[in-house]
Design an enzyme around this catalytic site. Structure first.
Site, PDB file in Angstrom:
ATOM      1  N   GLU A 193       0.444  -1.377   0.163  1.00 64.25           N
ATOM      2  CA  GLU A 193       0.192   0.167   0.151  1.00 64.25           C
ATOM      3  C   GLU A 193       1.148   0.938   0.170  1.00 64.25           C
ATOM      4  O   GLU A 193       0.715   2.250  -0.844  1.00 64.25           O
ATOM      5  CB  GLU A 193      -0.850   0.104   1.676  1.00 64.25           C
ATOM      6  CG  GLU A 193      -2.085  -0.796   1.485  1.00 64.25           C
ATOM      7  CD  GLU A 193      -1.966  -2.416   1.499  1.00 64.25           C
ATOM      8  OE1 GLU A 193      -0.755  -2.439   1.559  1.00 64.25           O
ATOM      9  OE2 GLU A 193      -2.689  -2.948   1.084  1.00 64.25           O
ATOM     10  N   HIS A 221      -9.668  -4.923  11.046  1.00 63.70           N
ATOM     11  CA  HIS A 221     -10.768  -4.575   9.619  1.00 63.70           C
ATOM     12  C   HIS A 221     -12.016  -3.971  10.098  1.00 63.70           C
ATOM     13  O   HIS A 221     -13.275  -4.005   9.173  1.00 63.70           O
ATOM     14  CB  HIS A 221     -10.228  -6.286   9.444  1.00 63.70           C
ATOM     15  CG  HIS A 221      -9.720  -7.001   8.572  1.00 63.70           C
ATOM     16  ND1 HIS A 221      -8.628  -7.345   9.155  1.00 63.70           N
ATOM     17  CD2 HIS A 221      -8.928  -6.830   7.151  1.00 63.70           C
ATOM     18  CE1 HIS A 221      -7.646  -7.837   8.596  1.00 63.70           C
ATOM     19  NE2 HIS A 221      -8.335  -7.575   6.978  1.00 63.70           N
TER      20      HIS A 221
END
Lengths: 464, 338
Positions: A198, A267
C-alpha cells in the site's frame, strides 16, 4: 442418523445466496472434500465441498434457487446403511435446524440485517425529493456495487487519463467485485493489479497524478490505507498548497471503510474523521447507490485528492439510480431523505440505515424526524443542517465511527456555535463505542450504534 | 563492480566543462549565501545545504533531456538550480516571500516547477521514491520516451517503501533512475552504524534492477553513468540504480553541530576531492581556460547569487489572504469548507 447439509456462509457479510448448481444427484456417493455444489454469493461463485461421507439422500433446494438463507437446510446425506426412506420427516423441516442455530445466525447478521442485501428496490427507502436529477428522469434498481463500477467505467470511457490500480482489481475482478468487467473492457494498461504494498503503490499513484494522470486507487479496505497514510496526507493533500498552487494531485482513493461483519478490530474502523480533518482532501461517504455513482464520477473529475469511503455491507444493497447519460452530484450538498418537524437526524454512509429505520419507528410514536444525509464530509453542507435545526430545535447525529474527536463532535460544535439559541436540547450523538471492535457477535453488535440507540437519543432530546 | 571513475581523457568538450564548472559553482555560492542569510535570521526552520554534493545533480542533469522529470528530498536547492530554476525564486522561497516558487508557502524543503518538471522538495524521508516511479509510470503510460530521476539519500535507502517501489518499477519496467546520493551520513548516523550491507546499489539485484556505484565527486563520472542509465531507461529496459558516493561538507541542517565526524575528515574531502576544484584543474591543465576566464565566471556567479539574495530580501512577505488560497484546486463554497 442422516446428515443435514446447510447453506454455508461464504463471506463475512453473506446472508443469502443462489444455489447455482448441484454437482451431485440423489443416490450419488459423496466423500468428504467432493465439490457437491456451486454457490453464488454477491461477490463470487464458490465451490461447496462436502465435509462428511455418505450417499446423497435428498436434495431439498433445487439448483437455480435464489435467496437461499445461510443455514437453511439444502440437502440430506445418508450414512452407511441408511436409505432415503429413513429420512426422518423432522430432518426435513428447516424449522428444526433453525431452532438450533438461530441464536448464532441472528447475532452474526444483526447489524447487517438492517440493509438486508439484495432487497427489491421497492422496499428500500427513497429520499423525500431528488434534487440531483431533472424532473421526468427514469430510474433503475442497482446495487451500490454496480453503481460504483458503472461510475468508474463511464469515467474511464470519458478519458484515457483515468486508470484504476489496487490489489486484485484486475484479474480477480475486485476483492469485493467492484471492478468486475473493467479489465475486459479497458485492458491491463488501465486496470492494474498491484503487489500488496500500500505504501509503495499509493506513492506511485500520487506521482502519476503529479505527472498529469487521474488515478483511482482502490484500497482493499481503508484499514490497509494506514500503511499509506503518509503519502495520502503529506504528499497528495499538501502539495498544492506547498507549491503555491502550481502542482495539484487529482486522485481518488476509494474502498470499503468501517465495520463489515465479524472481522475483528484491525479490519473494522471508520476513518471518516481522520481524513475529514485534513485540509486539501475532500471526503465522501455515500449511502445510496445513486449517490455512490454520482459522487464517484464527481470525485474522479475533481482536481483534488478525494477520499471515497464505501461500506462493505452497503455494496449489495439496491437503490433506484437515475438513468442519465452523465449523472454527477456536486460535493457539499446534503440530501434530505425525509422531512420532519420535531428533530433533525444527521447521518451519512452506513449510519443512514439506523437513521432511516429509527425515523420510521419514531413516526409511529408520533415523533416527526427530518433525516439529512450529509453525503460529503469535506466539504460539509452546514447550511442544510443549520436550517433544519432552526426548524426542529433538536438534533441527533448518527455514525459508526469512534466517539472521541468524531465527525459528530464537530457537527455538534458547529450547531452550538451557529444555532445555540435555537436549541431546545443538547445535540446528542450515536456513534460506535469507544472500544476496539470485538469479534464475538454479541459484543460486536454492542460496539456499533443501533436503531434503538437513535430512537432513545431522539426521545431524550424531545423529552418524550 | 569498481566505482565508476571518469575516463582518463575527459569525455566532455571545453564548453561542457565550463558549463559544469559554472553550474556547480552556482550551487556552491548559492548555498553559502543561504547559510549566511540563515545566520542573519532571514531564513527560518530547516535548511539543508548541498555543499560538496554539487557534481551529482550537475552530472545527471547533463545526461537528461527536455521532458525528463526529477523529484528529491528536502536537500533540494542544488537540484532546482541544476534543472534551470530561477535562483531568485528559490532564494525568495527560502526567505518565505511572495517572489518564492511557492509564494512563501513551501519553504526550503518544498518547491516545485511544473515548467522544469521538478516535482519537489519532499520532507518525509523516502516518500519521493515511489512518487518518482509514479512520474515514470505517467511517462510510460503516455508512451513518451522521457525518464524520471528519483533522488534519495543513504538514510532513505533503508526505508521500506524504497523496496516496494523497486519491485513495482522492475515489474512494470518503469523508466526511472533511482539515484542514491550516498553522502555517508543519515543525519548523524554513519552508513557503518545504520546499514549492515552498505553497498546500496547491489540491493537492486534482488529485484533484477541493474545499477552501479559512481564517484560522486567527479562530475564527468556522474555524467557518464547518467548517460548509461538514461539510455537503459529510454530503451525500455526498466529502472536503473546509481549509487553516487558523495560527501556533504556542512551539517545535516543548519542546526547540526556535526559531532559525529572529525573536522579532519571533512577537511580532507574538501582538499582532496572537491568536485569544483577537480573540474577547475582539468580546465586549467588542459588549457581550456585561463585563471582570468574562470575568475570572470566566479564574478558572474557571485553577481547572480547576490542578486538572488537581494531579491529574496526585497520581495514582500505573502499577502495575508494567501493563508487561504491553494488548499484546493477549485473553489470550495465558503460555507462548506470545514
Amino acid at each position: 442418523m442422516s446428515i443435514q447439509i446447510l447453506m454455508p456462509a461464504l463471506s463475512p457479510t453473506m446472508e443469502e445466496g443462489t444455489l447455482a448448481k448441484w454437482n451431485v444427484k440423489e443416490g450419488d456417493t459423496v466423500t468428504s472434500g467432493d465439490v457437491i455444489a456451486e454457490i453464488e454469493t454477491d461477490k463470487a461463485t464458490m465451490e461447496f465441498e462436502a465435509v462428511d461421507e455418505g450417499v446423497m439422500g435428498k436434495i431439498l433446494v433445487a439448483e437455480g434457487t435464489e435467496g437461499v438463507k445461510v443455514n437453511d437446510l439444502i440437502a440430506i446425506l445418508l450414512e452407511e446403511g441408511e436409505s432415503a426412506d429413513d429420512i426422518d420427516s423432522a430432518d426435513r423441516s428447516a424449522g428444526a435446524v433453525t431452532e438450533t442455530v438461530e441464536p448464532e445466525a441472528e447475532a452474526a447478521s444483526t447489524h447487517a440485517a438492517a440493509p438486508a442485501a439484495a432487497k427489491p428496490a421497492a422496499d428500500v427507502p427513497s429520499p423525500a425529493a431528488e434534487p440531483d436529477v431533472p424532473e421526468g428522469t427514469t430510474f433503475k434498481s442497482q446495487t451500490v456495487r454496480e453503481a460504483l463500477r458503472d461510475a468508474m467505467a463511464e469515467e474511464m470511457r470519458r478519458t484515457e487519463d483515468v486508470f484504476l490500480m489496487g490489489e486484485e482489481v484486475a484479474e480477480y475482478q475486485g476483492a469485493y467485485k467492484i471492478s468486475q468487467g473493467l479489465l475486459d473492457e479497458f485492458g491491463a494498461k488501465r486496470v492494474i493489479d498491484t503487489p500488496i504494498t500500500e505504501h509503495g503503490f499509493t506513492g506511485l499513484a500520487v506521482g502519476a497524478a503529479f505527472g498529469g494522470l487521474n488515478p483511482i486507487v482502490e484500497f482493499m479496505t481503508f484499514n490497509f490505507a494506514m500503511q499509506a497514510i503518509d503519502q495520502i496526507i503529506n504528499s497528495a493533500a499538501k502539495t498544492l498548497y506547498m507549491s503555491g498552487g502550481q502542482m495539484g494531485c487529482p486522485i481518488v482513493f476509494r474502498g470499503p471503510n468501517g465495520a463489515a461483519a465479524r472481522v475483528g478490530a484491525q479490519h473494522s474502523q471508520d476513518y471518516a474523521a481522520w481524513y475529514a480533518s485534513i485540509p486539501g482532501l475532500k471526503v465522501v461517504q455515500p449511502y445510496s447507490a445513486a449517490d455512490a455513482k454520482g459522487l464517484l464520477k464527481q470525485a474522479i473529475r475533481d482536481p483534488n485528492p478525494v477520499i471515497f469511503l464505501e461500506n462493505e455491507i452497503l455494496y449489495g444493497k439496491s437503490f433506484d439510480v437515475p438513468e442519465l447519460e452523465d449523472f454527477t452530484i456536486p460535493f457539499g450538498k446534503a440530501k434530505i431523505w425525509r422531512e420532519g418537524t420535531d428533530v433533525t437526524l444527521v447521518s451519512w454512509g452506513i449510519g443512514m440505515t439506523y437513521t432511516l429505520e429509527a425515523a420510521d419507528a419514531l413516526a409511529e410514536m408520533g415523533i416527526s424526524a427530518e433525516v439529512i444525509d450529509l453525503r460529503t464530509l469535506r466539504p460539509i453542507d452546514y447550511a442544510t443542517v443549520i436550517n433544519s435545526v432552526k426548524k426542529t430545535n433538536r438534533c441527533v447525529t448518527v455514525e459508526e465511527g469512534f466517539p472521541v474527536a468524531s465527525m459528530s463532535n464537530h457537527i455538534a460544535a458547529h450547531i452550538m456555535a451557529e444555532a445555540f439559541d435555537y436549541l431546545d436540547a443538547p445535540v446528542l450523538s450515536c456513534t460506535g463505542k469507544d472500544v476496539p471492535m470485538p469479534y464475538a457477535a454479541n459484543l460486536e453488535k454492542l460496539a456499533l450504534t443501533s436503531t434503538q440507540e437513535v430512537i432513545d437519543a431522539v426521545r431524550a432530546v424531545t423529552y418524550k | 563492480m569498481a566505482t565508476r571513475k571518469a575516463a582518463k581523457k575527459p569525455n566532455a568538450s571545453k564548453d561542457d566543462l565550463l558549463q559544469y564548472y559554472e553550474d556547480m559553482l552556482l550551487i556552491r555560492r548559492f548555498e553559502e549565501k543561504a547559510g549566511q542569510l540563515y545566520g542573519m535570521g532571514l531564513i527560518g526552520g530547516f535548511c539543508h545545504l548541498y555543499i560538496g554534493q554539487e557534481a551529482v545533480v550537475v552530472g545527471l542533469e547533463a545526461a537528461a533531456k527536455e521532458g525528463d522529470s526529477r523529484v528529491t528530498s528536502y536537500r533540494d536547492h542544488g537540484h532546482m538550480l541544476a534543472c534551470g530554476m530561477d535562483p531568485n525564486g528559490v532564494m525568495a522561497e527560502l526567505t518565505g516571500r511572495e517572489g518564492g516558487y511557492s509564494r512563501g508557502k513551501g519553504g526550503s524543503m518544498h518547491m516545485f516547477s511544473e515548467e522544469k518538471k521538478f516535482y519537489g522538495g519532499h520532507g518525509i524521508v523516502a516518500a519521493q521514491v515511489p512518487i518518482g516511479a509514479g512520474l515514470a509510470f505517467a511517462n510510460k503510460y503516455r508512451g513518451e520516451d522521457t525518464v524520471s530521476f528519483a533522488y534519495f539519500g543513504d538514510g532513505a535507502a533503508n526505508q521500506g517503501q524504497v523496496y516496494e517501489t523497486y519491485n513495482m518499477a522492475a515489474l512494470w519496467d518503469l523508466p526511472v533512475i533511482f539515484v542514491i546520493e550516498n553522502n555517508q551520513y543519515a543525519m548523524g548516523t554513519s552508513v557503518q552504524r545504520s546499514t549492515h550491507s552498505p553497498s546500496y546499489w547491489e540491493r537492486g539485484a534482488a529485484f533484477g534492477i541493474a545499477g552501479e556505484e559512481v564517484d560522486g565527486m567527479d562530475v564527468l563520472a556522474v555524467k557518464e553513468a547518467g548517460e548509461k542509465a538514461v539510455a537503459h531507461c529510454r530503451a525500455g529496459k526498466g529502472p536503473y540504480i546509481l549509487e553516487v558516493k558523495t560527501y556533504r561538507y556542512r551539517g545535516h541542517s543548519m542546526s547540526d553541530p556535526a559531532k559525529y565526524r572529525t573536522r579532519e575528515e571533512v577537511q580532507k574531502m574538501r582538499e582532496e576531492r572537491d568536485p569544483i576544484e577537480a573540474v577547475k584543474s582539468i580546465l586549467l591543465t588542459g588549457s581550456h581556460a585561463t585563471e582570468d576566464e574562470l575568475k570572470d565566471i566566479d564574478k558572474k556567479i557571485k553577481a547572480v547569487v547576490n542578486e538572488s539574495a537581494k531579491f529574496a530580501q526585497e520581495s514582500p512577505e505573502p499577502a495575508l489572504e494567501e493563508l487561504w488560497t491553494d488548499i484546493y484546486a477549485d473553489e470550495l463554497p465558503q460555507e462548506a469548507s470545514a
